[in-house]
Scaffold this active site. Sequence first.
Site, PDB file in Angstrom:
ATOM      1  N   GLY A 100       0.686  -0.919  -0.454  1.00 59.02           N
ATOM      2  CA  GLY A 100      -0.174  -0.341   0.131  1.00 59.02           C
ATOM      3  C   GLY A 100       0.457   1.492   0.093  1.00 59.02           C
ATOM      4  N   CYS A 101       2.059   1.110   0.067  1.00 59.00           N
ATOM      5  CA  CYS A 101       2.729   2.328  -0.477  1.00 59.00           C
ATOM      6  C   CYS A 101       3.009   2.762  -1.766  1.00 59.00           C
ATOM      7  CB  CYS A 101       4.464   2.149   0.656  1.00 59.00           C
ATOM      8  SG  CYS A 101       4.843   2.363   1.921  1.00 59.00           S
ATOM      9  N   SER A 102       2.581   3.435  -1.987  1.00 60.14           N
ATOM     10  CA  SER A 102       3.650   4.021  -3.605  1.00 60.14           C
ATOM     11  C   SER A 102       4.753   4.213  -3.667  1.00 60.14           C
ATOM     12  CB  SER A 102       3.356   5.776  -4.359  1.00 60.14           C
ATOM     13  OG  SER A 102       3.767   6.566  -3.084  1.00 60.14           O
ATOM     14  N   ALA A 103       5.651   4.051  -2.785  1.00 57.57           N
ATOM     15  CA  ALA A 103       7.157   3.341  -3.086  1.00 57.57           C
ATOM     16  C   ALA A 103       7.361   1.979  -2.576  1.00 57.57           C
ATOM     17  CB  ALA A 103       7.864   4.858  -2.225  1.00 57.57           C
TER      18      ALA A 103
END
Length: 137
Positions: free
Chosen positions: A49-52
């Site tokens: 769920g992290c963009s990075a």
Amino acid sequence: MTDQPVLADLQEEYEFLDADDRYRLLIDLGRALEQMPDALKTDATLVRGCSAAVWVYPTVLDDGRLHFLADSNAAITKGIIALVLLTVQDRLPVAIGATDIESALAPFDLKNQLSSNRTQGIPNMIALIRQTAARYS
């Protein structure tokens, strides 16, 4: 982490900085993270769920405290996970479970300081740390 700053001292410094310097402070926090071996950067240690990409790997110290290794492929995100770890690093699992990480981070006002893209994964980072602490409790 090397020479971990105390969260309260860091918060005091952060309050006096402008937006650009706050970014630099987060980047510096990320750079200060202990090196995470590439072999530990696996699908199992990836925070969802992290963009990075963010990886968090727990180790158990001899006295039962948890020490986390973490890394990210984005400098600001690496600083964010470093900030999160300052609230729980080298503590007993039961203490980590009792820590109100969100309240500890609230003075940094990350949601208003950073783009939603950069902060969307913070709850997932915190959830992973809590789940890890619960497994070792």
